[in-house]
Structures are given as C-alpha cells and as structure tokens.
Design a protein around this motif. Structure first.
Motif, PDB file in Angstrom:
ATOM      1  N   ASP A  16     -31.197  12.503 -16.990  1.00  0.00           N
ATOM      2  CA  ASP A  16     -31.348  11.740 -18.669  1.00  0.00           C
ATOM      3  C   ASP A  16     -32.033  11.249 -19.483  1.00  0.00           C
ATOM      4  OD1 ASP A  16     -30.221  14.946 -18.793  1.00  0.00           O
ATOM      5  OD2 ASP A  16     -28.020  14.657 -19.014  1.00  0.00           O
ATOM      6  N   SER A  36     -29.525   8.263 -21.887  1.00  0.00           N
ATOM      7  CA  SER A  36     -28.636   9.226 -22.390  1.00  0.00           C
ATOM      8  C   SER A  36     -27.393   9.134 -21.758  1.00  0.00           C
ATOM      9  CB  SER A  36     -29.002  10.457 -22.974  1.00  0.00           C
ATOM     10  OG  SER A  36     -29.916  11.453 -22.369  1.00  0.00           O
ATOM     11  N   LEU A  37     -27.191   9.412 -20.827  1.00  0.00           N
ATOM     12  CA  LEU A  37     -26.325   9.848 -20.465  1.00  0.00           C
ATOM     13  C   LEU A  37     -25.074   9.158 -19.332  1.00  0.00           C
ATOM     14  CD1 LEU A  37     -24.216  12.167 -18.565  1.00  0.00           C
ATOM     15  CD2 LEU A  37     -25.680  11.137 -16.184  1.00  0.00           C
ATOM     16  N   TYR A  38     -24.092   8.658 -20.046  1.00  0.00           N
ATOM     17  CA  TYR A  38     -23.165   7.319 -18.923  1.00  0.00           C
ATOM     18  C   TYR A  38     -21.575   8.390 -18.215  1.00  0.00           C
ATOM     19  CZ  TYR A  38     -19.687   3.955 -18.898  1.00  0.00           C
ATOM     20  OH  TYR A  38     -19.036   3.151 -18.248  1.00  0.00           O
ATOM     21  N   ARG A  39     -22.299   7.843 -17.065  1.00  0.00           N
ATOM     22  CA  ARG A  39     -21.146   8.241 -15.760  1.00  0.00           C
ATOM     23  C   ARG A  39     -20.216   6.938 -16.040  1.00  0.00           C
ATOM     24  NH1 ARG A  39     -23.988  10.845 -11.408  1.00  0.00           N
ATOM     25  NH2 ARG A  39     -25.140   8.766 -11.889  1.00  0.00           N
ATOM     26  N   GLY A  40     -20.331   5.975 -15.887  1.00  0.00           N
ATOM     27  CA  GLY A  40     -18.820   4.559 -15.279  1.00  0.00           C
ATOM     28  C   GLY A  40     -18.544   4.843 -13.645  1.00  0.00           C
ATOM     29  N   PHE A  41     -19.602   4.421 -13.545  1.00  0.00           N
ATOM     30  CA  PHE A  41     -19.291   3.846 -11.721  1.00  0.00           C
ATOM     31  C   PHE A  41     -18.797   2.900 -12.192  1.00  0.00           C
ATOM     32  CE2 PHE A  41     -20.727   7.977 -10.589  1.00  0.00           C
ATOM     33  CZ  PHE A  41     -20.558   8.547  -9.443  1.00  0.00           C
ATOM     34  N   GLN A  43     -16.804   0.979 -13.744  1.00  0.00           N
ATOM     35  CA  GLN A  43     -15.222   1.090 -13.646  1.00  0.00           C
ATOM     36  C   GLN A  43     -14.073   1.668 -13.669  1.00  0.00           C
ATOM     37  OE1 GLN A  43     -16.598   2.872 -17.519  1.00  0.00           O
ATOM     38  NE2 GLN A  43     -15.190   1.193 -18.411  1.00  0.00           N
ATOM     39  N   ILE A  44     -14.876   2.750 -12.491  1.00  0.00           N
ATOM     40  CA  ILE A  44     -14.337   3.541 -11.150  1.00  0.00           C
ATOM     41  C   ILE A  44     -14.038   2.485 -10.114  1.00  0.00           C
ATOM     42  CG2 ILE A  44     -13.775   5.540  -9.815  1.00  0.00           C
ATOM     43  CD1 ILE A  44     -15.942   6.974 -12.113  1.00  0.00           C
ATOM     44  N   ILE A  60     -22.868   7.998  -6.934  1.00  0.00           N
ATOM     45  CA  ILE A  60     -24.013   7.866  -7.856  1.00  0.00           C
ATOM     46  C   ILE A  60     -25.464   8.714  -7.865  1.00  0.00           C
ATOM     47  CG2 ILE A  60     -25.494   5.583  -8.824  1.00  0.00           C
ATOM     48  CD1 ILE A  60     -22.986   4.227  -7.997  1.00  0.00           C
ATOM     49  N   PRO A 323     -18.825   0.244 -22.122  1.00  0.00           N
ATOM     50  CA  PRO A 323     -19.284   1.196 -23.184  1.00  0.00           C
ATOM     51  C   PRO A 323     -19.354   0.617 -24.805  1.00  0.00           C
ATOM     52  CG  PRO A 323     -17.205   2.208 -21.722  1.00  0.00           C
ATOM     53  CD  PRO A 323     -18.013   0.833 -20.745  1.00  0.00           C
ATOM     54  N   TYR A 325     -20.773   2.440 -27.774  1.00  0.00           N
ATOM     55  CA  TYR A 325     -21.802   3.513 -28.571  1.00  0.00           C
ATOM     56  C   TYR A 325     -21.556   3.052 -29.305  1.00  0.00           C
ATOM     57  CZ  TYR A 325     -23.611   7.465 -29.082  1.00  0.00           C
ATOM     58  OH  TYR A 325     -24.462   8.915 -29.852  1.00  0.00           O
ATOM     59  N   TRP A 334     -28.147   3.982 -22.003  1.00  0.00           N
ATOM     60  CA  TRP A 334     -26.948   3.430 -21.519  1.00  0.00           C
ATOM     61  C   TRP A 334     -27.537   2.629 -20.163  1.00  0.00           C
ATOM     62  CZ3 TRP A 334     -22.260   3.711 -23.138  1.00  0.00           C
ATOM     63  CH2 TRP A 334     -22.127   4.182 -24.381  1.00  0.00           C
ATOM     64  N   VAL A 496     -31.092  10.328 -12.900  1.00  0.00           N
ATOM     65  CA  VAL A 496     -29.786  11.593 -12.630  1.00  0.00           C
ATOM     66  C   VAL A 496     -29.724  11.931 -14.490  1.00  0.00           C
ATOM     67  CG1 VAL A 496     -27.706  12.737 -10.983  1.00  0.00           C
ATOM     68  CG2 VAL A 496     -29.225  10.132 -10.823  1.00  0.00           C
TER      69      VAL A 496
ATOM     70  N   PHE B  85     -21.148  11.032 -24.468  1.00  0.00           N
ATOM     71  CA  PHE B  85     -21.623  10.248 -23.709  1.00  0.00           C
ATOM     72  C   PHE B  85     -22.977  10.778 -22.795  1.00  0.00           C
ATOM     73  CE2 PHE B  85     -17.518   7.248 -23.117  1.00  0.00           C
ATOM     74  CZ  PHE B  85     -18.266   6.221 -23.773  1.00  0.00           C
ATOM     75  N   PRO B 123      -9.331   7.745 -11.698  1.00  0.00           N
ATOM     76  CA  PRO B 123      -8.963   6.611 -12.440  1.00  0.00           C
ATOM     77  C   PRO B 123     -10.504   5.500 -13.435  1.00  0.00           C
ATOM     78  CG  PRO B 123      -7.132   7.165 -10.806  1.00  0.00           C
ATOM     79  CD  PRO B 123      -8.775   8.038 -10.872  1.00  0.00           C
ATOM     80  N   PRO B 126     -13.622   7.000 -16.710  1.00  0.00           N
ATOM     81  CA  PRO B 126     -14.389   5.761 -18.103  1.00  0.00           C
ATOM     82  C   PRO B 126     -14.092   7.125 -19.488  1.00  0.00           C
ATOM     83  CG  PRO B 126     -14.772   5.437 -15.724  1.00  0.00           C
ATOM     84  CD  PRO B 126     -13.949   6.792 -15.700  1.00  0.00           C
ATOM     85  N   THR B 127     -15.365   8.058 -18.628  1.00  0.00           N
ATOM     86  CA  THR B 127     -16.295   9.223 -19.639  1.00  0.00           C
ATOM     87  C   THR B 127     -14.762  10.527 -20.351  1.00  0.00           C
ATOM     88  OG1 THR B 127     -16.933  10.445 -17.545  1.00  0.00           O
ATOM     89  CG2 THR B 127     -17.776   8.469 -18.914  1.00  0.00           C
TER      90      THR B 127
END
Lengths: 512, 313
Positions: A16, A36-41, A43-44, A60, A323, A325, A334, A496, B85, B123, B126-127
C-alpha cells in the motif's frame, strides 16, 4: 499556470503506497510518497528469544522471505561469532538466487510489461506483438513467467521445505544437506528454466548473451537476427525505448549495494568481512566514484514520518520505531527516510550492476544515465547472470554430498550484544540490526530496500529517490498518467500493500 | 461464472505469492476451467485502480454480484480503534471489509492473518489487529460469531502462514463449482485440516521409537527438543507437499503451527517446553500417563538403524 494536487493508484506492485503529486500544468513539481500501511514488526520482535527472528522476520515480506531469513541469520551469527560450512553457504546462495529469479520474472512479466498493452499504445506498430507477448494470462511471456517463476522456487522448497516463508537457515548453517536427490531435482528445474529463458526471453544462449559488453554491441545483437528483436528482451527494448523510458525516471544518482552471496570458502570469517560474489559499495553519483561500503554510515530520519520524532538521523543500532500517527501535520508516511552518509540513494539491480562493474549496464549508464528502462533492463540482465550462477553452484553442490551443512552452536543461548545482517534482496539492499540484552531481543531495526527507494523527505528536506524520480516528469494525460506507472514499476515497488497517488478532488488512474 | 474479489489488508503478500505457486489446480486453471472471474487481485489485475473503486461501489450498490470475497491479511484496528494504520480511500479498510462482507456469497479468510490475526497480532499487537471472525483462539473478530455470508456460511478460514497453495485453489474451485465445504471447529475446511503435519512426515519412524534430535541439521524427530508442533498442527503440509516438492519438517525445519489460531506462540519457537522430561503439549489426544509408558517402551524397542540415526529423511 494551473496547479493541482493529484492522486493516482497503481496495482501490480506489492504493498500500500500513496503518491501525492503536485502538477503545474502537466509537470510534476512536488511529490510525496506515502507508505500507508503500518504493521509493527520491529515492536513485535522486542522481548522475544533471538532465534524467533528466524520465524517472525521472513513474514515481513512474502516475496523476499528468504532474503529476510538470511539477514536475520547473519545478524545472529555475527552476534555469537559463529562459523558456517561452505556447503551451507552454497545452499544459501542457491536459494537466495532462486528467490530473486522468481521475483525478477514476476516483476518483469507480470507487473511491468503489462503496461505495454495499455490502450494508449493501441496505434503503435508494435502493439499487437506486445499484446501477444505480455497480455496477462494470455501473452506468451506472461504465461511463461507464471510457469517458470513457480518452478524456480521449487528449488528453495527442496532445501528449505517450502516457499514462501521457511526458516531453514539456522545459525551455523542450513537444516538439510546437499543431497544428490535435491541437487539433481534442482538441476532438472533449472535446466528447463534456462531453456525457456534462452528460447523465449533472450533468443540466445546465456553465455553468449552475457558476453555482450557494450551498448553498441547490444544494439548490433538486437538487429542481428529477427529472433533477437522478437524475443521478450528484444520487445522490451524496442517498445521501452520507443516510448522513451530511457529518458525517464532517473531519480537520485547515488547508488548503494551491500553486495551479494557470501564466498562459500569464507564461512569461518565474520559475515561482514567475507568477499561476496557481487561487490558491495557506494556509487557517488556526483563524482562517479565507487567507494567501499561502511554500514556505520547508514542512518534513518523520521522528520516526515509518522513515528515519534527525533532530530536528524540515527544509525539503526540507535534507532527507534514508535508509531505516532499525526494525520493533520506535514508528516505523511510510515516509511522512514534512510540515508547513506547524508545522501539520498537508490538500491536495486541497477545499483548492484553498476557497483559490481557489469560492463553492459555501465556502458548504458555512461551514455544515458540510470533511467526507468535501464533499471528494468538491469533486472533482466541479472536474471541471466543468476541462472548461469545457479548452474555453477549446483555443479559444485553435486560434489559436496556428505560434507557438513551445519555446525551446531555449542549453546542454544545467545550472548548479549549486537549484530547485523546485510543482504541483497530482489529489490536491493536489506539490513537487519539487532541487539540482545539479558538473552532477549532488546532492539530490532529493519531497513528494507523499499525504505531506501520509497523514502520520504529527510530532516534536511531532501526528497527520497522515488519522489525525485517523478520530479519534472511531464504527464501526457493527467487523468491517465501511464508514465508514472512505468517509472514507479521500474523500481519494483514493494510496500506489501497498492501504490496510490492522491487527488484532492479528481482521482486519476493508470490503466493497462 | 463466479465473481471473485481479493483484497489485501495488513499482509506481507505471502498468500498471493503462495497462490501463484499453486499447481493442482493452478490459478490460471481457476480462470480457464473452473469458471472464476477475478474482479480484482492486487498483484495481477491490469484494470486501473479506479476500476477497483467502481467495482467496489457497484458491489455495495447491489449492481454487481460478489460471489467469493477473499481477504488476505490481518484486520488492523489501530491506532485507537480508528483503523487508520491501514486505510483505503481515506477510510479504514476494516470498514470496507465489513460492508463488502455483507454482499459476499462467501467470505474467505486467506491466511492465518485474516483468519485469526496472525503474525501481526503477536504481542504487543502494535496495530490492534485481529481476524475476520476470530481474535486468535476465540471469537471477537471483526465480524460477530453469529455472522453468516449471503450463502449462510461463516468466514471460511484458509489458515496458514502462508496458506498452502493448493489448499487455496482447491477450496476456491470447490466454491466455484458448488462442491459442499465442511468446516471444522475453527471454520477451516475439514478436507485440508483433517490431518496433522506429523502424519506423512518422513521423520515419523524416529518419533515412533522416541529417537529425537537435540540439535538442528539431523535426521531425527524434532518434536521432543526442537519445538516442532507437527503432532499438534492440522494441515496438509506432509500429505500434499509444498511446491510439489517438500515440507518444512522433511527439510529439518520444525513446524511452528502456522495454521493454528495461536500462531506465533509467545515463547521460544525453537524449543519444546517440558514439565520434567515430558513435553507440555503432547500429540493431539494423547494422555500424559500413556505417553510416558509407551515412549519408554518404544525407545527400548527401537531398531539399531533408527537409534544410530543413519536413515535418510
């Protein structure tokens, strides 16, 4: 001068992505590239065991999971100072190449050349030929790319169990040996793919095609036989140059390559010190000099990104990804803005070929600079090289039956400290930087190839590479800006997620 | 002809890449021989993106029938429940999905992300993402537990990270041709989720005789020490091989249970948790006391060729 902000959407890219272009009359005067897409890898990853990176980070990206896996395993090996046997490095290289060939075939013939069938070109003399080759699910090049990209990743499956998403590269090696069964199955797959590539894509044997050294030799080859100009690469060249892709989409002149494919006999050295089959380096586009690559000079800016702000740029070992926003500010994406020694750079097959010194690509670059056409051409040149390299590696692996494929680490625990893994994915330089504290991951920063190319402006207000590749572009028909599609797709965008460009009131779109 | 719309939400594109690897049937065959008309697929469509908007608007206005609606990726609700998001046309994708779902003959969750939340919901999530009708192992996904599609089906969960290519194309072929689809307790088609990954694994004999590897790269079973969840995971990986060639466990990679709602587990993925000498999680349906008894007997009965791990896998 009428000025307006336009938004366009692109499909046949991965991810995106929005673009907001400001046009004055029909010329792009400003561009904002919006992931435009946030997935947060990142942080995971925090708080997990180090080995978990081998399962989580390939996810990813569905296209380059093997490269992500390789980056993660190199980072862990550096952290724990582990050695890798030669057979394992051969197998890793083979699988990385297979994944890249898969991606390059799909990028070229499923995503890029479909635009040559756009109705805009219906009157051109080559149009019917383009349709017969490139029309999705109907054209011969499209059908062949579907078939052989599917077969190519069977090689990854033989050694890694499946593609996409496996975790067969482990600290110290790989999970499967160089079984002659796997080697012969792989050779059988590869031989058929090479035969197709030689017959339909380049109409010449690989070695002969790869021996072409200069642009004039290439044009002589192209005109030498009707089969050459009617091959997929011939059609791509004739059509691409007829519509002027060699004059479009230059972007930043600075190029970065991490090099690719560790020398198999250097598995006892730290990965950062190993020679690679393709060289690493930084090509300074102003001076034309190729300088040694130094990962300490990588930094990431967030001035225009939706992350908790910090000033200037930070090296990934000091990086943070929190993040934040804020839709109604001047921040817009992002993506972070990675910079090399404060330079905006591009990465990908063109950068790799120039830095490695490929004579044909260098010859074109010296006479025409790095255009949308040359970027795509470099990708197909690479496919030919990789197919030849894979044949060589399989020949070597055939002799290595019974040699060790893994040196299991003495301990399953990783020491505290830091490590990085730098690899070349299909789209360019990919880096993982990780830190381990008290046995758990305390920081994990991933800088993807697309982060380099799709970067927004940085703290100094410098546009990212894709953004700058669109500046000054004159769009024939702002309601159907097919040129933008050619340029953006030549970069093999992978967020992606879809490429959009925004229009405040009118939405404009790219048609086939 | 059955119309098919495929949208991506919080995804890595891996299921799209996986479906391109399908060979029995292939994606092309679905189009050529199984009567599927693809209204949109993000990586393959040549229609303009504006045509996607027109398609979606026509579906929502009941001017265009949507027979099969595929969603690939986690449903992203963050930040703060806004879904921004992951927006589309300035609006959260989760809203578009919810509205389109009402029009769908059948709604298919492509991959563990769309089914249960998947890797993005690990965990600390985050989204704030979840699955279409599940949030990990429980209900509470985007759609209510009681939600049913136009044809009366709950969300069909084609779990997997990614989903097995032929599981996708076979299910879509069944939906297109009207072959009935029986679902398990997690709404996965039973046909593809009625066997454990362990079944068909070439390392099985090692497991039978309790011969277990203690480090990676060997031939033996990885269940006891190396985190393999093959005996607890339902999927076709070893009965219909990946890419027509192999499976993770055959290649010496533990099964991480990627078709399960709790994937990825929130613990060391390469280690088997044990109480004393016995794994916490035993093969599906096995009693702890029985397990201890038969494993020691089995080990004593193991033939030399298995004990010395000289058998190839």
């Amino acid at each position: 001068m009428s000025s307006r902000v336009v938004r366009i959407e692109l499909n046949r890219v991965e991810g995106d992505l929005d673009f907001e272009l400001t046009l004055q009359d029909r010329v792009v005067v400003d561009a904002r590239c919006i992931g435009s897409l946030y997935r947060g890898f990142e942080q995971i990853m925090i708080g997990r065991k180090p080995m978990d990176a081998l399962v989580i980070t390939p996810r990813i990206c569905g296209i380059c999971g093997t490269a992500q896996l390789n980056a993660a395993v190199l980072a862990l090996e550096q952290l724990a100072n582990l050695q890798v046997p030669a057979t394992a490095l051969h197998i890793r290289n083979l699988c990385l190449m297979a994944e890249t060939v898969q991606s390059d075939l799909r990028q070229s013939f499923l995503f890029f050349t479909a635009d040559f069938c756009h109705s805009k070109y219906a009157g051109r003399p080559w149009y019917e030929t383009a349709v017969s080759a490139f029309l999705p699910f109907k054209g011969w090049a499209h059908k062949g790319a579907l078939e052989y990209s599917r077969q190519m990743v069977e090689i990854v499956a033989l050694f890694g169990g499946q593609w996409p998403h496996s975790s067969y590269m482990l600290p110290g090696g790989v999970t499967s040996p160089a079984s002659p069964r796997h080697v012969l199955n792989s050779l059988s797959i590869l031989n058929k793919a090479i035969q197709w590539f030689e017959t339909r894509i380049i109409a010449t044997e690989l070695d002969q095609w790869l021996a072409i050294q200069t642009n004039s030799e290439f044009f002589n080859w192209l005109d030498g036989k009707p089969g050459h100009s009617d091959s997929a690469i011939g059609l791509f060249t004739r059509i691409g140059r007829d519509i002027g892709l060699q004059r479009l989409g230059f972007g930043t002149p600075h190029m970065l390559s991490y090099g690719a494919y560790d020398h198999p006999e250097q598995g006892d050295k730290p990965s950062a010190l190993r020679d690679r089959r393709y060289r690493a380096g930084f090509l300074n586009g102003d001076s034309g000099q190729i300088l040694p690559f130094d990962q300490t000079k990588v930094s990431e800016h967030v001035r225009f990104s939706w992350f908790q702000p910090y000033s200037g740029g930070r090296h990934p070992f000091q990086g943070q990804t929190i993040p934040d926003y804020q839709p109604h500010t001047d921040r817009y994406t992002w993506c972070k803005a990675p910079r090399y020694q404060d330079n905006v750079v591009q990465t990908g097959p063109l950068a790799d070929a120039l830095i490695d010194g490929d004579p044909l690509i260098t010859s074109f670059y010296q006479s025409e600079k790095g255009s949308a056409w040359l970027r795509q051409f470099a990708r197909l040149r690479r496919t030919a090289k990789l197919l030849a390299d894979m044949r060589e590696i399989l020949g070597e692996l055939g002799k290595r039956s019974g040699s060790p494929h893994i040196i299991p680490p003495h301990s399953s625990e990783f020491p505290d400290g830091e490590g990085y893994g730098l690899v070349t994915a299909a789209r360019g330089g990919l880096g993982h930087w990780l830190q381990v504290t008290d046995g758990l991951i305390s920081r994990y920063q991933v800088v993807t190839p697309t982060a380099w190319n799709a970067s927004p402006k940085d703290s100094e207000g410098r546009h990212g590479h894709w953004e700058s590749s669109l500046l000054g572009l004159e769009i024939d028909n702002p309601d159907d800006p097919v040129e933008v599609g050619h340029i953006i797709r030549s970069h093999d965008p992978c967020l992606v997620c879809t490429v959009h460009m925004l229009d405040s009131d009118t939405r404009i779109s790219i048609r086939p | 002809m059955k119309s098919l719309l495929w949208l991506q939400t919080g995804s890595c594109g891996g299921d799209t890449m996986s479906v391109l690897c399908a060979d029995s049937p292939s994606l092309e065959e679905l189009i050529d021989h199984f009567g599927i008309r693809i209204l949109w697929q993000p990586s393959l469509s040549t229609e303009s993106a504006a045509s996607l908007e027109r398609t979606i608007d026509a579906i929502l206005a009941d001017q265009l029938a949507l027979d099969i609606f595929c969603v690939e990726g986690s449903i992203i609700c963050g930040p703060n429940g806004s879904g921004m998001f992951d927006p589309y046309r300035g609006r959260a994708k989760m809203d578009w999905i919810r509205r389109l779902a009402e029009k769908a003959g059948v709604l298919v969750a492509i991959g563990t992300c769309a089914a249960f939340g998947g890797v993005h919901s690990a965990p600390p999530n985050p989204t704030d993402c979840l699955g279409l009708q599940f949030d990990k192992t429980t209900g509470g996904g985007l759609l209510a537990d009681s939600w049913r599609s136009r044809l009366g089906l709950p969300v069909v969960n084609l779990a997997g990270c990614p989903t097995h290519p032929n599981t996708m194309t076979k299910t879509l072929a069944m939906l297109a041709t009207g072959i009935p689809l029986e679902l398990d307790h997690l709404n996965r088609p039973k046909l593809f989720f009625n066997t454990t990954v362990h079944q068909g694994c070439t390392r099985n004999e090692y497991h039978e005789y309790d011969v277990e590897d203690t480090s990676f790269g060997g031939n033996a079973c990885m269940f006891f020490n190396l985190g393999c969840q093959g005996p607890m995971t339902m999927a076709v990986c070893n009965s219909e091989l990946w890419n027509g060639r192999n499976s993770k466990t055959r290649a010496g990679v533990p099964c991480f249970g990627c078709t399960s709602p709790d994937f990825p587990l929130d613990r060391d993925l390469f280690l088997t948790e044990k109480i004393g000498p016995i794994p916490v999680n035993l093969p599906l349906g096995v009693e702890r006391a029985n397990y201890m008894a038969y494993k020691s007997l089995a080990h004593d009965a193991a033939p030399e060729r298995v004990l010395n791990k000289k058998m190839d896998t």
